[in-house]
Each structure stands twice: as structure tokens, then as C-alpha cells.
Design an enzyme around this catalytic site. Structure first.
Site, PDB file in Angstrom:
ATOM      1  N   GLY A   5      32.504  36.926  43.438  1.00 36.50           N
ATOM      2  CA  GLY A   5      33.001  35.561  43.535  1.00 36.50           C
ATOM      3  C   GLY A   5      33.290  35.118  44.947  1.00 36.50           C
ATOM      4  N   TRP A  56      24.622  35.624  37.098  1.00 39.69           N
ATOM      5  CA  TRP A  56      24.103  36.186  35.860  1.00 39.69           C
ATOM      6  C   TRP A  56      23.359  35.101  35.099  1.00 39.69           C
ATOM      7  CZ3 TRP A  56      24.238  41.260  34.509  1.00 39.69           C
ATOM      8  CH2 TRP A  56      25.079  42.089  35.270  1.00 39.69           C
ATOM      9  N   THR A  95      34.651  41.044  44.636  1.00 43.09           N
ATOM     10  CA  THR A  95      35.867  40.898  45.432  1.00 43.09           C
ATOM     11  C   THR A  95      36.673  42.185  45.450  1.00 43.09           C
ATOM     12  OG1 THR A  95      35.935  38.533  44.943  1.00 43.09           O
ATOM     13  CG2 THR A  95      37.977  39.550  45.692  1.00 43.09           C
ATOM     14  N   ALA A  96      36.936  42.756  44.279  1.00 44.98           N
ATOM     15  CA  ALA A  96      37.737  43.982  44.209  1.00 44.98           C
ATOM     16  C   ALA A  96      36.939  45.213  44.595  1.00 44.98           C
ATOM     17  CB  ALA A  96      38.300  44.147  42.795  1.00 44.98           C
ATOM     18  N   ALA A 151      25.112  45.082  40.584  1.00 43.94           N
ATOM     19  CA  ALA A 151      23.961  44.617  39.822  1.00 43.94           C
ATOM     20  C   ALA A 151      23.088  43.658  40.621  1.00 43.94           C
ATOM     21  CB  ALA A 151      24.431  43.940  38.534  1.00 43.94           C
ATOM     22  N   ALA A 186      40.248  41.118  38.469  1.00 46.39           N
ATOM     23  CA  ALA A 186      41.105  40.083  37.899  1.00 46.39           C
ATOM     24  C   ALA A 186      41.351  40.274  36.411  1.00 46.39           C
ATOM     25  CB  ALA A 186      40.493  38.708  38.156  1.00 46.39           C
ATOM     26  N   THR A 190      41.621  32.579  42.313  1.00 42.28           N
ATOM     27  CA  THR A 190      41.879  34.000  42.071  1.00 42.28           C
ATOM     28  C   THR A 190      41.308  34.952  43.124  1.00 42.28           C
ATOM     29  OG1 THR A 190      39.984  33.924  40.546  1.00 42.28           O
ATOM     30  CG2 THR A 190      42.184  33.791  39.591  1.00 42.28           C
ATOM     31  N   HIS A 232      37.634  31.171  37.327  1.00 43.98           N
ATOM     32  CA  HIS A 232      38.820  32.003  37.522  1.00 43.98           C
ATOM     33  C   HIS A 232      39.221  32.777  36.269  1.00 43.98           C
ATOM     34  CE1 HIS A 232      40.155  28.683  40.608  1.00 43.98           C
ATOM     35  NE2 HIS A 232      39.127  29.398  41.046  1.00 43.98           N
TER      36      HIS A 232
END
Length: 575
Positions: A97, A72, A22-23, A44, A534, A545, A500
Site C-alpha cells: 500500500g 490484485w 508496508t509491514a 507476489a 494491519a 493506515t 484501509h
């Protein structure tokens, strides 16, 4: 240069971003936007270019959360202190996410950012966050122009299944207002759930920020299937990342490294690299680089539980609608020292992408402003070993009463006569990922789906028996004949952590020994290293989130670029 493995023989990039979630996707797009800075993004998991996004990720029902290829492997977490570890899925795919979540697009509430500021994160306020949110959101429900990067939609009320309409009326009868746009008017009330999607596809950060045009930038390189093992140092200056790709370990050098691997894997990468509590690292055989005790601490998450509803044929979501969250209810516990709007209820219209998915619905309850804190630690020094995750939910005595309060509010609404008339039975689900309780892969999944379709439309006794055996649910909370009383202990035993996690590289005052990053996202005690995801949130927002993480990444990009303009020679010095 996008979409191909990066060779370390090239000129080192100005920014190496670890994690395309997301970031990370936001940072890659924003930091490469001007063309002045070379950016390398490593992920990854697999890449998902706009014209090659898998159908289950595009789906506006979250089918992708059922695909183990996007997660993962073997990651587990303990929910309460001393509990047994349970699987805890975390995304390993471009978009992170945002590619596998339930698509709730909530901003949070003003007190979230007051608590950030009080925790030492400088300058945060609702007005500041709202400006950044409006930069992100493309929301057709807004009267004002809303032309951000990320489409957001709500389900029309005439598409709602009957139980959601009945829940709304029951909530209004109990004094809750109806709120058309909970993001622009935060607070208590019943609302249509804003979702990260348009009418056709999910809104992932990979789709919305790493568009075809962005990927054509000559100063941006994207390298998927590239796992970060540890940071590389020259003294206390970070000079790159050691990565593994196709079984080969190699160094990637860079002028600056931004870790955006999420609230579990970002602290794990720092710890493996010698940044964290020095005594703990030494005991594992990791050479400490900087003693930073806050790394991996301050772990927070939302605790939730679900009631599953069996629905009569004419009271279900329309079968053709690929939807998940329909509506929500924010409520305040009004307990001492607890913020307003700390409880959330939410209505789910279908539980499976298969044909039986609309035969069952769910009503969830959650604590959205917890005080309990856990930690992420290393199990061993091996960079390929999963970290330990210990949420320690309910450790703070203020949390358990509010978990019960949220569940009791859901129970009260479900027992409302008009709501009860809209479903056949309501079952309290056991803890775990709710969608996994209704879905199985492969031939077993096909057989389950066929059996579920028959059982869920069978006469009452057979239906109730089938549901209880299939998913391990309790006796029905409510049915046509009688009801089952649920104890507080039963409710507390069914909690699970949402996807989250936050807080494990907390932003704050650099003078506080628990602070990991400062207001410019720089990691304390080392040079040329940032964390942006986050994990830097000092307090969990009262929201799912994804949207807050997009907002935070937009802010980080602004801060980092602003710092470059102030001190370009220092910021872009030789590696």
C-alpha cells in the site's frame, strides 16, 4: 543474496516473511539487521529496488494508483450488507500500500490505542505508539531531531490553492484551532496534511527500509513474483509455505513464518491453510488444522465520499506541483459512545497527473472511527481464487449519522461565502475510486484529458454539463446561480471504502475465542506462525493506515527479537 529466486535446497531461513508490503519490508530490514538471522522475503508482485523504482511509484502525486499492474486482479468487495460487489483495489507490488496510496501520513489519536488495549491487545498506549512513530518519521517540521527512516513533508501554506486557504479560515471561524503538527498534537483542528514523501519522491517502505545497503546483506534474500498459496505443516507446527513462481508450485521451508499479506490476503492465506472457523472450512473442502473463529472476522474500514470542485484559472494549485493531499480537518461528532476526533475532512489539490489535473480539486469527508464490522471469507478452496470481502458498512446504527455529519460539515464549509468564491461549482461524486473517475488509460485517457482541459475551462453551462456527463456527478451543490439541496440518502448512497482494511486477524487476549494473535503476534493454536500487518489491529485507527502499520511492524520486530533473546533454543529449533 537479495533480489534473486530462493531455492529450497538452501538451509531453511530463520524467518520467511510472506508479503513485501508496508509491514513486510520493515520486518525484513529489522530482523536481518543484526546479521544473526537468515531472512527470506517473498512478494507476489514485482520488486522495486531503489535504483529501479518505476516513475509512477516515485511520483509525489499518486500516479501509481492508476496502474493496474500494481494491484490484485479482479478483487471485489460489497460495501453494505446485501449490496452488489464493486472493484476493491489492493496492492500487489513491493512496498504494498505504501507504493500506491495517497500518501497521507497520520498517526491517529490517543483513544485509538486505548481502544486497542480495551480490546485485549496488551500494553498499548499513546506514549508507546508515539515512541515508535518517532523511530519511523523523518519530519523537518519538528523542533526536536527527527531522524527516522521515512521522510514526511507538508505543503507550505503559500503553495495552497485558494479554496484550501478559504477552508482554513472558515474552519477557524467555526471554532476549530489551527494545528501545525497534527501528529504531535492530535485532536480536533485544521492542519496541513503530513505526506509520506520528500520534495522529490514518495516514501515507500520498499525505498525506506529495503535500501541498497539492506539488500546487500548476505543473510537477506528477496524473492519477488512469488505467490504464497498455502502454509505447510508438521502437525500443528508451521514449517514453510507452498508458493507459485513462473507457473511452478514449490515448497519453501523455514523455521518461522510471518504472514504480512495485508488485512485481505493474510486471513485468506490462513483460511486456505486450515486455520479459521472449522465448519466453514470443512464445507469448502478445506481440512481444518485449528478451529480459530476470528480469522477473517472483525473487518473494518473508513467510509468516505468526495465533492469535486471546478476551479477558476487563478485559484488552482500551481501546475508544476506534483501534490495530492493539501490539508485536513479533524472534528468530533460528540455523539454518545463515540470517540473524539472521529470525523475527517481533507482537501485534494489535483485529480490527475495530466495537465487538466489542477483544474479540478476535491474535498473529502470520512468516518474515521467506525463501529461496523464485516468479514473476509473464502469463495472456494482454490488458492488462486480471490476471497469474498463484505465490509457491511453502516451495519452499526452509530455509523450512518456520523457519515452524514461529516459530509454536512464539508457541505457547510463549501457553502461559506468566502469558500464558495474560490471555486466555480461543487459536485457530489458517485461512489468509487475518485482518481479513477478523472483518469483513463491509453488513447481513451489521452482523449479524455484533452477534452477535460477544454471543458473545464469552458463557459459555465458547458462546463457543468461536461462534468456531470463525464463522471456521473449530481447537480452542483453550489454554483454562481442557486444551489442543489442534497438529501441524507443521497449522501449515504455515495460512500465507498478507503484502502484501509484492518482487523481480520485481530490481536487480543488468547482466552477470547475471537482473538487470532497474541501480544507477540503469534497465531493461536499453532506453532512458529506470526501475523504482522494491519489485520492484527483490533480497532481501526483514526488515521490512514500506512503510518500505523509501519509503527506496528516496528513493534513486532522488537517483540520477536526480544523473544529470540529470551528463548533462543526454543525459537530457533530444527524445522
Amino acid at each position: 543474496m537479495a533480489n534473486r529466486p530462493y531455492e529450497d535446497t538452501q538451509t531453511p531461513p530463520d524467518f520467511l516473511i510472506v508479503g513485501g508490503g508496508t509491514a513486510g519490508a520493515v520486518l525484513a530490514a529489522r530482523l536481518s539487521e543484526s546479521g544473526r538471522h537468515r531472512v527470506l522475503l517473498i512478494e507476489a508482485g514485482i520488486d522495486t529496488p531503489p535504483d529501479q523504482t518505476p516513475a509512477d511509484i516515485d511520483d509525489t502525486f499518486p500516479s501509481s494508483t492508476l496502474n493496474p499492474a500494481y494491484f490484485w486482479s479482479g478483487l471485489e468487495a460489497t460495501v453494505v450488507k446485501g449490496g452488489q460487489p464493486r472493484p476493491f483495489p489492493q496492492a500487489r507490488v513491493m512496498g504494498g500500500g505504501s507504493s500506491i496510496m495517497g500518501m497521507f501520513a497520520l498517526r491517529g489519536v490517543p483513544s485509538d490505542f486505548e481502544r486497542w488495549s480495551a480490546a485485549g491487545a496488551p500494553g498499548w498506549s499513546w506514549d508507546k505508539a508515539a515512541r515508535l512513530y518517532r523511530k519511523i518519521e523523518r519530519d523537518p517540521a519538528r523542533a526536536a531531531a527527527s531522524n527516522g527512516t521515512t521522510p514526511i513533508k507538508r505543503m507550505a501554506t503559500d503553495e495552497w490553492p485558494a479554496f484550501v486557504t478559504a477552508l482554513r479560515e472558515a474552519a477557524l471561524a467555526r471554532g476549530f484551532p489551527y494545528v501545525d503538527d497534527i501528529n504531535e498534537a492530535p485532536g480536533d483542528g485544521f492542519f496541513p496534511m503530513p505526506s509520506s514523501r520528500d520534495d522529490i519522491v514518495r516514501s515507500t517502505s520498499a525505498r525506506c527500509y529495503l535500501s541498497a545497503a539492506v539488500r546487500r546483506r548476505p543473510n537477506l534474500t528477496i524473492s519477488a513474483n512469488t505467490r504464497a498459496l498455502r502454509l505447510l505443516f508438521d502437525g500443528r507446527r508451521v514449517i514453510g509455505v507452498e508458493v507459485e513462481r513462473d507457473g511452478i508450485v514449490t515448497p519453501l521451508h523455514a523455521r518461522r513464518v510471518i504472514v504480512s499479506a495485508g488485512a485481505i490476503h493474510s486471513p485468506a492465506l490462513l483460511l486456505r491453510s486450515g486455520i479459521g472457523p472449522a465448519a466453514e472450512l470443512s464445507s469448502l473442502g478445506v481440512q481444518p488444522v485449528v478451529d480459530l473463529r476470528g480469522v477473517g472476522r472483525n473487518l473494518q474500514n473508513h467510509a468516505y465520499q468526495f465533492f469535486a470542485l471546478t476551479l477558476p484559472r487563478r485559484k488552482r494549485l500551481a501546475l508544476h506541483l506534483r501534490r495530492f493531499a493539501v490539508a485536513g480537518l479533524r472534528a468530533s461528532s460528540n455523539l454518545p459512545d463515540c470517540p473524539a476526533s472521529d470525523l475527517l475532512l481533507f482537501a485534494i489539490g489535483r485529480v490527475s497527473p495530466r495537465a487538466f489535473g489542477t483544474d479540478v480539486a476535491m474535498v473529502g469527508s470520512a468516518l474515521y472511527a467506525p463501529f461496523s464490522r464485516g468479514l473476509v471469507t473464502l469463495a472456494q478452496a482454490d488458492p488462486r481464487a480471490n476471497p469474498r470481502i463484505d465490509f457491511r458498512m453502516l451495519d452499526d446504527p452509530r455509523d450512518a449519522p456520523r457519515v452524514v455529519m461529516a459530509a454536512r460539515l464539508a457541505e457547510q464549509l463549501l457553502r461559506d461565502p468566502a469558500v464558495a468564491a474560490s471555486y466555480s461549482e461543487a459536485f457530489l461524486l458517485p461512489p468509487g475510486m475518485a482518481l479513477n473517475q478523472f483518469n483513463r488509460p491509453g488513447l481513451a485517457g489521452l482523449a479524455l484529458a484533452a477534452g477535460a482541459r477544454l471543458a473545464l475551462n469552458a463557459p459555465g453551462p458547458l462546463r457543468r454539463l461536461a462534468v456531470r456527463r463525464a463522471i456521473g456527478a449530481s447537480m452542483p451543490l453550489a454554483a454562481r446561480r442557486g444551489k442543489h439541496e442534497i438529501t441524507d440518502d443521497e449522501l449515504l448512497a455515495t460512500i465507498a471504502p478507503m484502502g484501509h482494511p484492518v482487523g481480520t486477524c485481530a490481536m487480543g487476549d488468547p482466552r477470547n475465542p475471537d482473538t487470532v494473535v497474541d501480544g507477540d503476534y503469534r497465531v493461536g493454536g499453532v506453532e512458529h506462525l506470526y501475523v504482522v500487518d494491519a489485520s492484527v489491529m483490533p480497532v481501526i485507527p483514526s488515521a490512514n493506515t500506512n503510518l500505523p502499520t509501519l509503527m506496528l511492524a516496528e513493534h513486532a520486530a522488537e517483540r520477536i527479537l526480544h523473544a529470540l533473546e529470551r528463548t533462543p533454543q526454543t525459537m530457533l529449533g530444527d524445522v
